[in-house]
Design an enzyme around this catalytic site. Sequence first.
Site, PDB file in Angstrom:
ATOM      1  CB  THR A  52     -17.262 -10.926 -29.159  1.00 54.09           C
ATOM      2  OG1 THR A  52     -16.611 -11.851 -30.036  1.00 54.09           O
ATOM      3  CG2 THR A  52     -16.917 -11.308 -27.720  1.00 54.09           C
ATOM      4  CG  PHE A  57     -16.949  -7.508 -24.833  1.00 54.01           C
ATOM      5  CD1 PHE A  57     -15.667  -7.818 -24.405  1.00 54.01           C
ATOM      6  CD2 PHE A  57     -17.220  -7.553 -26.197  1.00 54.01           C
ATOM      7  CE1 PHE A  57     -14.675  -8.162 -25.316  1.00 54.01           C
ATOM      8  CE2 PHE A  57     -16.239  -7.898 -27.113  1.00 54.01           C
ATOM      9  CZ  PHE A  57     -14.962  -8.205 -26.667  1.00 54.01           C
TER      10      PHE A  57
END
Length: 376
Positions: free
Chosen positions: A273, A275
């Site tokens: 992921t 960020f």
Amino acid sequence: MELNEIRNEIDRLDRQIQALFEERMHLCQEVAQYKQAHHMQIFQADREQQVLEKVESRAGDGMALASRTFFTNMMSISSQLQQKMLIAAEEAPIFPMPHMHQAARVGCQGTMGANSETAANRFFPNRTLRFYPTFEHVFAAVESGELEYGVLPIYNSTSGTVTQTVDLMGKYSFFITAMNQVEVSHCLAALPGAKMEHVSMVYSHPQALSQCSDFLDANQLPRHDFSNTATAAQMVAESGDTTIAAICSEEAAKLHHLEILQNHISNVSPNFTQFICITKDMEVAENASIISIMMTISNEPGSLSRILNKFFLYGLDMTKLESRPIRDGSFDVVFHVDFKGNLRDRSIAAFLNDLCKSCQAFKLLGNAVVMESNIP
């Protein structure tokens, strides 16, 4: 004529077209210099429209649209050359540097054990974090100055864009100043003594549920959206209910004293992921390498093609292009674009100045350092 003779004629015409094209570009630069000297507006949309209308009216049968496209691209090249020429005479833009190593007020969505906490700790090692219940609370805290920096997920390598984050970008005032990525490893966790066959509902963030859909489908496990993977684990821990479970990280499961029923349940491994770190005011590091923008364009044939052509003309590497609904009751969309560059570069300033004139709405989201280590 024979094929070679036809090709020779084409080559002859190409040489003429090239010479005329270069002559036209030189004249356009003279026009820009004149406008600059006389404090006139450089870009004049009405003049461009007049030229295109004349081109279409002169075009032969079936060639109106093709001629318009040809001249539209030629005028885009002209605009690029004019912008570069004018910007080259200006000083390079100056921006404040990030002060992430000094920041004390840093926050993210979720709770301890969340992937957002992991990402925030990589941006801001050895700092006390503030946790917020929703992504919108993080945006609002940054805009108000309550937080110096906020950390939010934006993209997952398996399930794509974190739409909750992207849809809030048009609502709040902020700038992206850094990016990092966290490897995500999901597990299914429940209260001690729980059995997989007795689980009646699985709670987690929609992205996590999507990333583990194969496992959930194979085991016929119902699912329910929750605000965050770590808060889902906390809810299960506090529920006293052995028939519900959470998809979360191993760290969150251990933190809340949950039993891991199944580990490594993501559809794809490795699973990352991305960020972003946002702040209220524009900050640009000298090694910032990704520029993010939002734009809306006119809904007419060729409008997106003309925009994309500008990236090509300036030699810019676009790393992301996606659309999201504007959510105003229409079917119009806003485009989110990432491309490589640094705002301190004069040629980037020329490009953005050129680009925004072709957009109905334009928002610069920031210039991020892509961080490889824990220290900014």
